[in-house]
Design an enzyme around this catalytic site. Structure first.
Site, short mmCIF file in Angstrom:
data_model
loop_
_atom_site.label_atom_id
_atom_site.label_comp_id
_atom_site.label_asym_id
_atom_site.label_seq_id
_atom_site.Cartn_x
_atom_site.Cartn_y
_atom_site.Cartn_z
N ASP A 8 39.90 44.95 37.53
CA ASP A 8 41.35 45.11 37.68
C ASP A 8 41.62 46.22 38.70
OD1 ASP A 8 44.21 45.04 36.92
OD2 ASP A 8 43.76 46.97 35.97
N ASP A 10 45.20 48.31 39.37
CA ASP A 10 46.02 49.44 38.94
C ASP A 10 45.56 49.98 37.59
OD1 ASP A 10 48.18 49.56 41.07
OD2 ASP A 10 48.30 47.46 40.46
N GLY A 43 47.31 41.19 39.33
CA GLY A 43 48.56 40.45 39.22
C GLY A 43 49.21 40.26 40.58
N LYS A 196 43.53 35.91 33.32
CA LYS A 196 42.35 36.37 34.05
C LYS A 196 41.05 35.82 33.44
CE LYS A 196 44.28 40.70 35.89
NZ LYS A 196 44.14 42.16 35.97
N ASP A 219 42.30 47.80 31.95
CA ASP A 219 43.01 48.85 31.21
C ASP A 219 44.24 48.37 30.46
OD1 ASP A 219 44.49 48.53 33.74
OD2 ASP A 219 45.59 50.30 33.09
N ASN A 222 47.15 42.62 30.27
CA ASN A 222 46.81 41.46 31.09
C ASN A 222 45.32 41.36 31.40
OD1 ASN A 222 47.18 43.79 32.77
ND2 ASN A 222 47.32 42.48 34.56
#
Length: 270
Positions: A8, A10, A43, A196, A219, A222
């Site tokens: 991921d 962010d 995302g 995901k 984290d 999502n």
């Protein structure tokens, strides 16, 4: 043996200044040199992660990215689509009706633009503060093309407004869509078959890999689906509690080189 690391952006790969540190870049380079694939899972659209792909040298033939929270699996060098899950016109109209009932601003996004239908009075969308790489255009919900292909819809407004509104969303919507929070102030709504985890399942099948050969690091909510799919799920030290509970290993935070630490410990065995 881990053959693919899904990461991921962010709150995970990026520090709080939206940077990939030199140390993390070096560790990712070492992992790649050992034959491990690195796949960014975000995302954002492909153009929204392009600068990070370039920093890491992930824009060559054979490189892939998961975008739109699993709605798209693409080749990083060309943008060629491996898998795409979309929202239809009827679904957009249904979601817009929901946004009006819950008094929330809604945007929806395809591969090129962010669409802005009328917002509730004095409740503008905050999505412009999140999405800075795509143009925003007005949308007339009464005249949407019948064949419109949308990658996701979003409700983006302050957490104090969004959180209680989410709690009031009817269960029927939760059954018919994938709904995930990627930030406290951002709810993303996708095709039911998009997340995901499903995207990684598609990609690993395409590459001839097993889930046991995948390591995933995240984290937020999502990221749960890919943590569950991966043979080795890693939660950041700053991850939400639900993700830590699902992970096999909790690494350091995104401000403490958490991605680099996890890869060194679990893949490079340093």
């Amino acid at each position: 043996m881990i053959q693919l690391i899904a990461i991921d952006l962010d709150g995970t790969l990026l520090n709080d200044r939206k940077q990939i540190t030199k140390q993390t870049q070096a560790v990712l380079k070492a992992a790649r040199a050992s034959g491990v694939r690195i796949v960014l899972c975000s995302g954002r659209p492909l153009r929204g992660i392009d600068r990070y792909l370039r920093v890491l040298g992930l824009t060559n033939p054979g490189d892939f990215a998961v975008t739109y929270n699993g709605g798209l699996v693409q080749k990083s060098d060309s943008g060629e689509v491996i898998s795409e899950k979309i929202l239809t016109r009827d679904q957009l109209l249904s979601l817009y009706a929901l946004s009006q009932e819950r008094d929330l601003p809604m945007n929806f996004i395809d591969r090129e633009k962010v669409y802005c239908p009328p917002y509730p009075k004095q409740k503008p969308s905050l999505y412009g503060t999140v999405m800075k790489t795509m143009p925003f255009v007005k949308a007339d919900m009464e005249h949407l093309p019948a064949d419109i292909r949308i990658n996701k819809a979003v409700f983006c407004i302050s957490e104090k407004i969004l959180t209680p509104a989410i709690a009031e969303i009817p269960q029927s919507y939760r059954k018919n869509y994938t709904m995930v929070k990627s930030h406290p102030y951002l709810l993303e709504i996708l095709n039911k078959d998009a997340d995901k985890g499903k995207a990684l399942q598609t990609l690993t099948h395409f590459l001839g890999l097993a889930s046991s050969e995948v390591m995933a690091i995240g984290d937020e909510e999502n990221d749960l689906a890919m943590i569950r799919f991966a043979g080795l799920g890693i939660a950041m030290g700053n991850a939400i509690d639900a993700l830590k509970a699902e992970a096999q290993f909790v690494t350091k935070t995104n401000e403490q080189e958490g991605v680099a630490y996890a890869i060194e410990k679990c893949v490079l065995k340093r």
